[in-house]
Design a protein around this motif. Structure first.
Motif, PDB file in Angstrom:
ATOM      1  N   ALA A  52       0.918  -1.274   0.130  1.00 41.42           N
ATOM      2  CA  ALA A  52       0.089  -0.090  -0.036  1.00 41.42           C
ATOM      3  C   ALA A  52       0.864   1.159   0.004  1.00 41.42           C
ATOM      4  O   ALA A  52       1.480   1.433   0.950  1.00 41.42           O
ATOM      5  N   ILE A  53       1.038   1.694  -1.205  1.00 43.17           N
ATOM      6  CA  ILE A  53       2.030   2.751  -1.435  1.00 43.17           C
ATOM      7  C   ILE A  53       1.383   4.127  -1.203  1.00 43.17           C
ATOM      8  O   ILE A  53       0.531   4.486  -1.769  1.00 43.17           O
ATOM      9  N   GLY A  54       2.005   4.844  -0.227  1.00 44.47           N
ATOM     10  CA  GLY A  54       1.593   6.295   0.043  1.00 44.47           C
ATOM     11  C   GLY A  54       2.558   7.389  -0.334  1.00 44.47           C
ATOM     12  O   GLY A  54       3.788   6.909  -0.725  1.00 44.47           O
ATOM     13  N   SER A  55       2.320   8.537  -0.146  1.00 45.76           N
ATOM     14  CA  SER A  55       3.508   9.520  -0.331  1.00 45.76           C
ATOM     15  C   SER A  55       4.666   9.832   0.627  1.00 45.76           C
ATOM     16  O   SER A  55       5.695   9.779   0.181  1.00 45.76           O
ATOM     17  N   ASN A  56       4.344   9.119   1.852  1.00 49.58           N
ATOM     18  CA  ASN A  56       5.560   9.320   2.822  1.00 49.58           C
ATOM     19  C   ASN A  56       6.045   7.836   3.240  1.00 49.58           C
ATOM     20  O   ASN A  56       6.964   7.654   3.665  1.00 49.58           O
ATOM     21  N   ASP A  57       5.265   6.811   3.135  1.00 45.79           N
ATOM     22  CA  ASP A  57       5.673   5.487   3.277  1.00 45.79           C
ATOM     23  C   ASP A  57       4.957   4.389   2.489  1.00 45.79           C
ATOM     24  O   ASP A  57       3.963   4.775   1.836  1.00 45.79           O
ATOM     25  N   THR A  58       5.344   3.253   2.868  1.00 43.27           N
ATOM     26  CA  THR A  58       4.815   2.175   1.963  1.00 43.27           C
ATOM     27  C   THR A  58       4.406   1.155   2.932  1.00 43.27           C
ATOM     28  O   THR A  58       5.441   0.972   3.928  1.00 43.27           O
ATOM     29  N   ILE A  59       3.265   0.482   3.018  1.00 42.02           N
ATOM     30  CA  ILE A  59       2.984  -0.613   4.026  1.00 42.02           C
ATOM     31  C   ILE A  59       2.778  -1.801   3.417  1.00 42.02           C
ATOM     32  O   ILE A  59       2.279  -1.948   2.373  1.00 42.02           O
ATOM     33  N   HIS A  60       3.552  -2.723   3.801  1.00 43.90           N
ATOM     34  CA  HIS A  60       3.532  -4.010   3.094  1.00 43.90           C
ATOM     35  C   HIS A  60       2.855  -5.086   4.131  1.00 43.90           C
ATOM     36  O   HIS A  60       3.001  -4.946   5.111  1.00 43.90           O
ATOM     37  N   TYR A  61       1.987  -5.892   3.392  1.00 43.32           N
ATOM     38  CA  TYR A  61       1.368  -6.560   4.086  1.00 43.32           C
ATOM     39  C   TYR A  61       1.534  -8.010   3.588  1.00 43.32           C
ATOM     40  O   TYR A  61       1.523  -8.333   2.412  1.00 43.32           O
ATOM     41  N   LEU A  62       1.980  -8.813   4.571  1.00 41.37           N
ATOM     42  CA  LEU A  62       2.165 -10.336   3.996  1.00 41.37           C
ATOM     43  C   LEU A  62       1.357 -11.223   4.604  1.00 41.37           C
ATOM     44  O   LEU A  62       0.979 -11.221   5.776  1.00 41.37           O
ATOM     45  N   TRP A  63       0.842 -12.019   3.912  1.00 36.68           N
ATOM     46  CA  TRP A  63      -0.466 -13.186   4.200  1.00 36.68           C
ATOM     47  C   TRP A  63       0.405 -14.287   3.812  1.00 36.68           C
ATOM     48  O   TRP A  63       0.266 -14.652   2.571  1.00 36.68           O
ATOM     49  N   ASP A  64       0.627 -15.187   4.990  1.00 34.82           N
ATOM     50  CA  ASP A  64       1.393 -16.397   4.647  1.00 34.82           C
ATOM     51  C   ASP A  64       0.332 -17.489   5.048  1.00 34.82           C
ATOM     52  O   ASP A  64       0.021 -17.440   6.131  1.00 34.82           O
ATOM     53  N   PHE A  65      -0.102 -18.333   4.230  1.00 34.62           N
ATOM     54  CA  PHE A  65      -0.849 -19.593   4.393  1.00 34.62           C
ATOM     55  C   PHE A  65      -0.108 -20.965   4.169  1.00 34.62           C
ATOM     56  O   PHE A  65      -0.713 -22.052   3.707  1.00 34.62           O
ATOM     57  N   MET A 311       8.438 -23.113  14.866  1.00 31.70           N
ATOM     58  CA  MET A 311       9.697 -22.403  14.175  1.00 31.70           C
ATOM     59  C   MET A 311       9.384 -22.150  12.649  1.00 31.70           C
ATOM     60  O   MET A 311      10.174 -21.677  11.838  1.00 31.70           O
ATOM     61  N   HIS A 312       8.340 -22.999  12.127  1.00 29.93           N
ATOM     62  CA  HIS A 312       8.088 -22.647  10.816  1.00 29.93           C
ATOM     63  C   HIS A 312       7.160 -21.648  10.542  1.00 29.93           C
ATOM     64  O   HIS A 312       6.882 -21.334   9.448  1.00 29.93           O
ATOM     65  N   ASN A 313       6.525 -20.748  11.418  1.00 33.97           N
ATOM     66  CA  ASN A 313       5.824 -19.512  10.885  1.00 33.97           C
ATOM     67  C   ASN A 313       6.496 -18.576  10.743  1.00 33.97           C
ATOM     68  O   ASN A 313       7.580 -18.253  10.796  1.00 33.97           O
ATOM     69  N   LEU A 314       5.402 -17.672   9.824  1.00 37.98           N
ATOM     70  CA  LEU A 314       6.280 -16.738   9.207  1.00 37.98           C
ATOM     71  C   LEU A 314       6.842 -15.724  10.170  1.00 37.98           C
ATOM     72  O   LEU A 314       7.995 -15.206   9.788  1.00 37.98           O
TER      73      LEU A 314
END
Lengths: 411, 518
Positions: A52-65, A311-314
C-alpha cells in the motif's frame, strides 16, 4: 423560502462535513509468491504480498498460508522493497525474508493453534473446561487451496481455504473447511462484510469462517477457539498493553453489536499497530442480528518459546530469534456464547478482525443518520419559526383590520 | 366522587323520588353499584388478555410438543392482529348501530371464548388450521370486546371517574397478560406431570384450562348486562328523547380533531409496543444485560403502567387539561427514547420515564375521543382508533424487524424518535386548532367544561378573561398558550380585543364589572 434554502445549505454542509474522507489514499499493488517461479511449483507455499504505497511511506502486508495462517505488517520508506530468499523460505528457516531498508515498524500476527473444546457446562469459555475436554487441531493437517488474488477499486482480496483435515498420527479425518478472506485497503471505509469493521487506509482485515468443520465424535458440546501470537516491533520493556472494550451508541454498520474491542500495541505509542474486532460471531452465511452469537477473548499472556511454538511460522522466519526481543503476546479467542446451542447448532462460526498501523480511526455517524437527525431537529424548528412568523403576520393584519379608520387618517 | 349519582350524560333529569328501586341497597345511584360495575368491566377483559399471550408463555412447549417452526408460531399472532386492522372498526360500529352495548359485549365475549375453545381443540387434535381458525375468531372477539369495554366505561363513568376507569382497565389488561406469563408454566407442568398428558394433548388441555378465564369473563359480561339493563330502567336512561342511530356514513362527518387524535394513537404507540417486543434483545446487546435482567427492564413499562395508570386517571379526572398531559407524556417519551438512543444512562431510568409517560398518555388521550364524538357514535370512533392503531402496529412491527436486521438498533431508535416527533407535532396542532375552534374545550378543567357545556358562549368568556388577565389581574384561567392570536375573528372577539385595548388606556373599572362572576 429563504429559510428553507438556508436550512438546505445547513444540511448539505453537515453532509459535506460528515462525508469527507481522508484524502491520503494509498495505491495498492500485489504479488503472489513473488519471483519464486520454478522453485515454488508443486510446493504448498502461499505467500501473498500487498504494497500500500503512500506519499510518505509504504505499508507491506504479507499474508502467509503455508503453515500457520499469518500476517506481517511492515511500515517502510516508500522505496523499500521486500526480498525473499526462496530457498530459505522453502526450508522454513529464519531470516528468509527481509526488507531493503529496516522497516519503521513491524507487526506480526500468527494463528498458532486451533482448539476444539467440549463445553459440557455451557460456560462458553475454554478456560473453564477440563483439559481432557480440549483437543487441538494441527493446522498443517489441512489441505490448503487458494484462489487468485484480485484487485478492486479500494482493496486487494485473497481467498484461501483449508479442508480435508487428516491427522495420520491419531488416524483422524474431518470433513468441512475453514475459509480465510483477506483484504488490504487503500482508504478509510467500512468493510463490506458484516460486521462492517471501520478500517483506515493503513489496515488489513482477516475474516475466518468455520464452515461445517466436523467436530470430535465424543464431544457433545463442541466450540472452537484460536490462539494468536502477536508480535510488535516495540521494546517489550515497560510496554503496557490495553485491551479496551469500548461501547458505542451506533450499531448502524454492525446491527446489534455495540461493542468494539481494541488492542493497542503498545498503548502509549502513536507509531504502533493495533488489532480491533467486534465480539460477534455469525452462525449463518446470512450475517444478521438473529444469526449471531459472541466471540469471547481472553486476557493476554506473555509469549515465550515453548513446546508448541512452531519455528516454521512466518513470524519466526522474519524475526528469527530476535522475535523474543520484541513485544510478544499470546491471546485466545473462542466462538459462541451461553445458550446458543454450541457449534453444532448451525455448524458455522465466523470471526473478523482488522489490524493496522497508526491511530484507530474514530467511528462516526453515517450520512443517513446525520440527515435524519438534522431533519428531526430541523423540521420542528422550521415549523416553529413559520408558526411564529404566521402569528406575527396575522397579528399585524388583524391590527390593521381592527382599526379601519387608520388608513383613512393617513390618507 | 362526591354524590354518587350515576347519571349518564343522556339521562333524563326527571326522576320520581318515590321510585323504590332508587332507595334500595342495589340502587344504581349508590357508589357501590358503580364500583361493582367497574370491577366487572375490568374482569371482562381479563380472559382475553390472559389467553392472548398463551402461546407466548408456552413458546418452547408449543414448538416441541406440536413440532412447530418459529414461522408457524409467529402466524398464530399474525392471524390475530391482521384481520383486526379492519374488523374492530366494524365491531365498534355494530355496537352503535345494531347490537347495542349489552348484546355487543356478550356476543364479542362469546366469540372470544369460542375462539379460545377452538384453538385449544385444534391443539388437542394437533390440527394447525383449526388452531389458526380459533385464533382468528378469538381475535375478532377480543379486539371488538376491547371497544365494547371502552363504551361501557364511557356510558357509566363519563363526566365522573372515566379516566380512572380507563386506567384501571389498562392495568387490568397488563395484569391479565402478566398472570398468564407467571402461571402458564406451572399449569403446563401440572398437566404434563400430574395428569400425565403429553404432546399435543398436553398443550390442548392446558389451553382448555386457560379458557376458564374466558368463562369467567363471560359471566362478567352477563352480570354487567343485567346491571346495565337494571340501571337503564331505574334511571330512565334514553327515555324521552328518541335514541340516535349511528350510521356508517357518520364517519365522514367526524371532526378533524378526531382524526388527529386517532393519528396520535397510531404514531405514539409505534414507539411503545414494537419497541417492547424488540426491547429484550436491545438491552442484552447494547447494555450487556443478562437475559433475566433484560426481561425485567423491558417489562418495567407494563409494571409501571399497571400501578400508574389508575393514579394518572384520577389526576386527569380532577384536573382535566387532557392535551397538556398528552403533550407532556409525548415529551417524556421523547426524552426516554432519546436517552436510550444517544446515551448509556441506565435503562432502568429510561424505562421508568417511558412507563410513566405511557400511562399518562393513556389517561389523557383516550378520553379525548369522548369529548369530541357524540355518545351514540363512540363505539364506531373507538373502533376506528383501535383499527388504525392495529394497522400501524402490524405494518411497523415488520418494518422494525427489517430496520434492526439491516441498519441496527440505533436506527430503530431514530425511527421511534421520528414517530414521537410526529405525534408531538400532532398534539400541538390539536392544541392550537382546539383553542381556535372551541376556545380550548379539550384542554379545560372539568369545571370549565361543565360551564362550557351549559353555556355555548363560555369559550368566549374564558378567552376574554385571558385577554383581560393582563391588566385586570383577575381570574386567569389556565396555562395558556397565547394561541388566542391564531383564533378566528368573531364579532365578539373583536369587541373584546377592542375593549382590552381601550381598557389598557382608560382604566379597567367597567370591564371588571362586565366580567361578572367568573
Amino acid at each position: 423560502m429563504k429559510m428553507g434554502a438556508s436550512f438546505l445549505t445547513f444540511v448539505l454542509l453537515l453532509l459535506a462535513f460528515a462525508g469527507h474522507s481522508r484524502a491520503s489514499l494509498r495505491t495498492l499493488d500485489y504479488t503472489f509468491n513473488e519471483d519464486c517461479n520454478e522453485l515454488c511449483k508443486n510446493t504448498k507455499v502461499k505467500l501473498a504480498h500487498v504494497m500500500a504505497i503512500g506519499s510518505n511511506d509504504t505499508i507491506h502486508y504479507l499474508w502467509d498460508f503455508t503453515e500457520n495462517p499469518s500476517i506481517l505488517i511492515a511500515v517502510t520508506s516508500p522505496s523499500t522493497k521486500l526480498k525473499v530468499n526462496w530457498k530459505k523460505y522453502l526450508a522454513r528457516s529464519p531470516y528468509a525474508l527481509n526488507f531493503t531498508e529496516i522497516p519503521i515498524y513491524t507487526l506480526g500476527i500468527a494463528m498458532e493453534r486451533l482448539f476444539e473444546f467440549n463445553d459440557v457446562n455451557d460456560n462458553a469459555r475454554i478456560d473453564m473446561v477440563n483439559d481432557n475436554w480440549v483437543s487441538e487441531l494441527n493446522l498443517n493437517n489441512f489441505d490448503w487451496h487458494h484462489e487468485n488474488m484480485t484487485k478492486y477499486d479500494n482493496l486487494v482480496e485473497f481467498k484461501t481455504e483449508a479442508s480435508g483435515y487428516k491427522d495420520n498420527e491419531k488416524n483422524e479425518t474431518r470433513k468441512g473447511q475453514i475459509k480465510f478472506l483477506m483484504h488490504a485497503f487503500n482508504s478509510l471505509n467500512h468493510s463490506e462484510i458484516n460486521p462492517h469493521m471501520l478500517h483506515s487506509e493503513n489496515a488489513t482485515q482477516m475474516d475466518i469462517v468455520f464452515d461445517h468443520l466436523e467436530t470430535k465424535k465424543d464431544f457433545t458440546a463442541s466450540r472452537f477457539a484460536l490462539e494468536l501470537l502477536i508480535v510488535s516491533s516495540t521494546s517489550p520493556f515497560n510496554a503496557t498493553l490495553n485491551k479496551d472494550d469500548t461501547r458505542k451508541l451506533d450499531d448502524e454498520f454492525t446491527p446489534g453489536v455495540f461493542e468494539v474491542i481494541e488492542l493497542k500495541l503498545p498503548a502509549s505509542y502513536i507509531n504502533s499497530g493495533y488489532l480491533q474486532w467486534s465480539p460477534v460471531s455469525y452462525i449463518y452465511p446470512e450475517r444478521d442480528v438473529i444469526n449471531s452469537t459472541s466471540s469471547i477473548s481472553y486476557p493476554l499472556k506473555n509469549a515465550t518459546t515453548n513446546d508448541y511454538f512452531n519455528m516454521h511460522n512466518l513470524l519466526y522466519m522474519y524475526y528469527g530469534d530476535k522475535l523474543w526481543d520484541n513485544l510478544a503476546r499470546r491471546m485466545n479467542i473462542s466462538f459462541g456464547e451461553k445458550d446458543d446451542g454450541f457449534y453444532k447448532a448451525t455448524n458455522y462460526a465466523t470471526w473478523t478482525f482488522v489490524t493496522g498501523f497508526g491511530t484507530i480511526p474514530a467511528e462516526r455517524f453515517s450520512n443517513v443518520t446525520i440527515l435524519i437527525i438534522a431533519l428531526g431537529i430541523g423540521i420542528p424548528v422550521m415549523s416553529l419559526l413559520f408558526a411564529g412568523i404566521y402569528t406575527l403576520v396575522r397579528r399585524r393584519s388583524r391590527f390593521n383590520h381592527e382599526l379601519p379608520i387608520e388608513p383613512s387618517i393617513l390618507r | 366522587m362526591e354524590g354518587g349519582v350515576m347519571d349518564s350524560p343522556d339521562s333524563t333529569t326527571s326522576r320520581s323520588e318515590d321510585d323504590v328501586a332508587l332507595q334500595g341497597c342495589f340502587s344504581p345511584r349508590r357508589p357501590m353499584f358503580r364500583f361493582m360495575g367497574l370491577a366487572l368491566m375490568c374482569l371482562l377483559g381479563f380472559g382475553s388478555y390472559f389467553c392472548y399471550d398463551n402461546p407466548g408463555a408456552l413458546q418452547n412447549n408449543f414448538k416441541s410438543d406440536l413440532d412447530m417452526s418459529t414461522k408457524k408460531f409467529v402466524l398464530l399472532y399474525s392471524i390475530y392482529s391482521w384481520p383486526n386492522v379492519i374488523l374492530c372498526f366494524i365491531g365498534g360500529f355494530l355496537i352503535d348501530a345494531v347490537f347495542g352495548i349489552r348484546w355487543g359485549t356478550i356476543i364479542y365475549m362469546s366469540l372470544t371464548m369460542i375462539g379460545q375453545l377452538m384453538f385449544a381443540l385444534g391443539a388437542f387434535v394437533d390440527t394447525f388450521w383449526l388452531m389458526m381458525l380459533g385464533r382468528f375468531v378469538f381475535g375478532i372477539g377480543a379486539e371488538s370486546l376491547a371497544v365494547a369495554q371502552n363504551s361501557y366505561a364511557v356510558l357509566w363513568f363519563k363526566g365522573k371517574e372515566l379516566n380512572l376507569v380507563f386506567g384501571l382497565q389498562l392495568s387490568f389488561a397488563r395484569v391479565g397478560s402478566t398472570v398468564n406469563f407467571v402461571v402458564m408454566d406451572d399449569i403446563y407442568n401440572y398437566v404434563s406431570k400430574t395428569l400425565q398428558y403429553s404432546g399435543p394433548k398436553c398443550i390442548g388441555a392446558v389451553l382448555f384450562i386457560a379458557a376458564l378465564t374466558c368463562v369467567l369473563s363471560m359471566v362478567c359480561a352477563l352480570l354487567l348486562g343485567l346491571m346495565d339493563s337494571h340501571a337503564e330502567k331505574v334511571l330512565r336512561r334514553n327515555e324521552g328523547a328518541p335514541p340516535e342511530i349511528a350510521r356508517i356514513t357518520d364517519v365522514k362527518d367526524f371532526k378533524g380533531v378526531f382524526w388527529l387524535v386517532a393519528w396520535i394513537c397510531v404514531a405514539y404507540y409505534i414507539a411503545i409496543f414494537p419497541f417492547i417486543s424488540l426491547g429484550k434483545v436491545y438491552f442484552i446487546r447494547k447494555y450487556g444485560f443478562e437475559p433475566a435482567a433484560a426481561n425485567t427492564v423491558n417489562s418495567l413499562v407494563y409494571f409501571i403502567s399497571a400501578v400508574a395508570s389508575p393514579i394518572f386517571g384520577i389526576v386527569v379526572d380532577k384536573m382535566g387539561k387532557n392535551i397538556f398531559w398528552v403533550v407532556l407524556s409525548i415529551t417524556g417519551s421523547l426524552i426516554a427514547h432519546g436517552l436510550l438512543a444517544f446515551t448509556y444512562v441506565s435503562p432502568y431510568v429510561c424505562m421508568v420515564i417511558l412507563g410513566l409517560s405511557y400511562s399518562m398518555l393513556a389517561s389523557g388521550l383516550w378520553p379525548l375521543i369522548t369529548l369530541i364524538i357524540p355518545d351514540h357514535q363512540l363505539g364506531t370512533a373507538y373502533g376506528i382508533a383501535q383499527a388504525l392503531q392495529n394497522l400501524g402496529l402490524a405494518v411497523t412491527s415488520i418494518v422494525c424487524g427489517i430496520i434492526v436486521d439491516n441498519h441496527g438498533y440505533f436506527m430503530l431508535e431514530l425511527f421511534f424518535l421520528g414517530w414521537l416527533w410526529i405525534s408531538l407535532i400532532t398534539a400541538i396542532v390539536i392544541w392550537i386548532t382546539d383553542s381556535n375552534n372551541t376556545g380550548g374545550y379539550l384542554n379545560m378543567t372539568p369545571k370549565q367544561r361543565e360551564h362550557s357545556d351549559k353555556n355555548p358562549l363560555a369559550p368566549i368568556n374564558t378567552e376574554r378573561e385571558q385577554l383581560l388577565s393582563g391588566n385586570a389581574g383577575g381570574g386567569s384561567t389556565s396555562d395558556l398558550s397565547g394561541d388566542d392570536l391564531l383564533q378566528p375573528q368573531s364579532d365578539d372577539r373583536m369587541r373584546n380585543r377592542y375593549l382590552t385595548k381601550v381598557g389598557a388606556n382608560a382604566g379597567s373599572g367597567d370591564l371588571t364589572d362586565d366580567e361578572g362572576d367568573t
